[in-house]
Design a protein around this motif. Structure first.
Motif, PDB file in Angstrom:
ATOM      1  N   SER A  31      72.769  24.410  40.370  1.00  0.00           N
ATOM      2  CA  SER A  31      73.259  25.450  39.207  1.00  0.00           C
ATOM      3  C   SER A  31      72.079  25.825  38.426  1.00  0.00           C
ATOM      4  O   SER A  31      71.281  24.787  38.425  1.00  0.00           O
ATOM      5  CB  SER A  31      74.509  24.929  38.606  1.00  0.00           C
ATOM      6  OG  SER A  31      74.465  23.872  37.622  1.00  0.00           O
ATOM      7  N   TYR A  32      71.920  26.885  37.886  1.00  0.00           N
ATOM      8  CA  TYR A  32      70.853  27.272  36.994  1.00  0.00           C
ATOM      9  C   TYR A  32      71.446  28.025  35.969  1.00  0.00           C
ATOM     10  O   TYR A  32      72.153  29.171  36.450  1.00  0.00           O
ATOM     11  CB  TYR A  32      69.626  27.725  37.714  1.00  0.00           C
ATOM     12  CG  TYR A  32      68.487  28.413  36.918  1.00  0.00           C
ATOM     13  CD1 TYR A  32      67.991  27.329  36.263  1.00  0.00           C
ATOM     14  CD2 TYR A  32      68.446  29.797  36.350  1.00  0.00           C
ATOM     15  CE1 TYR A  32      66.778  28.024  35.450  1.00  0.00           C
ATOM     16  CE2 TYR A  32      67.596  30.200  35.345  1.00  0.00           C
ATOM     17  CZ  TYR A  32      66.572  29.153  34.986  1.00  0.00           C
ATOM     18  OH  TYR A  32      65.785  29.555  34.061  1.00  0.00           O
ATOM     19  N   GLY A  33      71.317  28.036  34.808  1.00  0.00           N
ATOM     20  CA  GLY A  33      72.036  28.618  33.734  1.00  0.00           C
ATOM     21  C   GLY A  33      71.264  28.959  32.430  1.00  0.00           C
ATOM     22  O   GLY A  33      70.192  28.003  32.232  1.00  0.00           O
TER      23      GLY A  33
END
Length: 447
Positions: free
Chosen positions: A72-74
């Motif tokens: 994930s990337y946020g």
């Protein structure tokens, strides 16, 4: 220009000669081979079996490692309040979050997986038996239509001869009446018999066309000429066909329906193993490689690059009685599958005996009708001579002709019923295949 005309003439002549060549007789074997690539019912079963074979690969896959990549990337935005000597302090933090993990899981012990694999193997074997049965059924469908068509064609020929003979008898009766030697009753009887014969002839022709269409629908061929029955070969059936006990034993060992029921029983038994596995622990080897950055508020500004390897086990404790109920249900289905096997076995035994006894009866009928045809021919010849001498009536001749035609048709029918019984016995015994079809072909004039 002249050469061009000669070339065109040669092509037209070749086409004309080709169209006048006699059509090669279609045999049971050639029609079966054509049907393998055309019959929708058979091809559908082949496609279903190909799909079912994948069940083994699906079950085998449960033994191999499973690898999964996730990430994930946020963007994070946190309002933080911290206590200081000067009182609460509020900060707003803005940051990026990153997570990436590769997980590999290798099953080490799972009783349910093993039972699933064994069940899949038995299931596919059962489907292979069904395909074998469908292949055999295709032969019986072709053979049935083939024999019916041959009989309809022979019936048509006999009835055409009958119509011709009755027409001659009607003409003779009319002439005798004109000369004062006959009666109106003779003319009426001859005319009535002729009308009935015309109706029977039309019915036989329609029946032949219907069976041609049936064969065409199965093979994709335009059926015109069939290999005729070689009646001289029929006398060898009794000596070469074998004993009833041998056929019963063969059916128990090879019948596709019995084999399919056996594999269905095995599938049901493996289903019990699967359900009982709900009480047993499972053990997996798990490896994880992960990377994270700013994973939570407590790890802001931190990066983690982690590798873990572990043995993971799960022990079922209590499922509210679900596992026990599932086991009882599967045990009942084993009992049902066993009874289905018993039924298939009894059906095979019954049908083998039925067709075998019918075959023996048809052999006697064939001999009786052969003698009846010879006797009818002698009787018709004697009646005709007596009629010409004035000792018999035209009705006597018509009756003698009728008996001859009926006996010829009965003899013809007994031939085809006999061969069809052979096909059915081999079908039930599970040995009806292309090689057996070649053996059956010996009863037909293929040249």
């Amino acid at each position: 220009m002249i050469h061009k005309k000669i070339k065109i003439f040669s092509i037209l002549l070749s086409l004309l000669l080709a169209s006048t060549q006699p059509h090669a007789a279609d045999s049971l074997l050639s029609l079966y081979q054509a049907a393998l690539n055309y019959d929708a019912q058979y091809k559908g079963t082949v496609a279903d079996t190909q799909a079912d074979r994948e069940e083994i690969n699906k079950a085998r896959a449960l033994f191999f490692p499973k690898a999964q990549l996730g990430g994930s990337y946020g963007r994070g935005d946190t309002d933080r309040v911290s206590q200081t000597l000067f009182g609460p302090r509020e900060d707003t933090l803005k940051y990026d979050t990153k997570n990436l993990a590769l997980t590999v899981r290798q099953p080490l012990f799972n009783k349910e997986t093993l039972a699933t694999y064994r069940s899949a193997k038995a299931y596919v074997k059962g489907k292979e038996a069904i395909l074998q049965n469908e292949t055999s059924t295709l032969i019986t469908r072709i053979a049935s239509a083939y024999f019916e068509l041959l009989y309809a064609e022979e019936k048509t020929t006999v009835l055409q001869n009958k119509v011709s003979a009755l027409g001659q008898q009607l003409g003779q009766a009319s002439k005798r009446f004109e000369h004062g030697e006959g009666t109106l009753t003779e003319i009426s009887e001859a005319q009535a018999s002729l009308d009935v014969a015309h109706a029977e002839l039309l019915e036989a022709k329609n029946s032949a066309e219907a069976y041609k269409l049936a064969l065409s629908n199965m093979t994709g061929l335009q059926v015109e000429v069939l290999a005729k029955l070689n009646t001289e070969k029929m006398a060898t059936i009794k000596e070469n066909f074998g004993q009833l006990d041998d056929w019963l034993k063969t059916a128990i060992e090879n019948s596709p329906e019995i084999l399919s029921a056996k594999y269905a029983l095995e599938v049901a038994q493996q289903e019990v193993e699967k359900k009982q596995a709900g009480h047993l622990p499972t053990l997996d080897l798990v490896g994880v490689r992960s990377y994270s950055e700013n994973d939570s508020n407590n790890t802001l500004g931190s990066q983690f690059d982690t590798t873990t390897v572990a043995l993971q086990f799960n022990v079922p404790i209590f499922a509210g009685g679900f596992v026990n109920a599932s086991v009882r249900q599967s045990v009942s289905r084993v009992a049902a599958a066993r009874e289905e096997l018993n039924q298939k076995t009894r059906d095979a035994n019954t049908n083998i005996q039925k067709y075998y006894q019918h075959l023996q009866s048809e052999l006697l009928s064939m001999q009786a009708y052969t003698q009846a045809v010879k006797s009818s021919e002698i009787a018709l010849d004697g009646t005709s001579k007596s009629f010409n001498s004035g000792f018999r009536t035209n009705i006597d001749v018509l009756n003698a002709q009728q008996r001859l035609y009926e006996n010829k048709l009965k003899l013809s029918k007994s031939y085809y019923v006999l061969v069809n019984d052979i096909v059915n016995i081999k079908h039930i015994a599970g040995v009806l295949n292309e090689a057996q079809l070649q053996n059956i072909n010996q009863f037909f004039l293929t040249n």
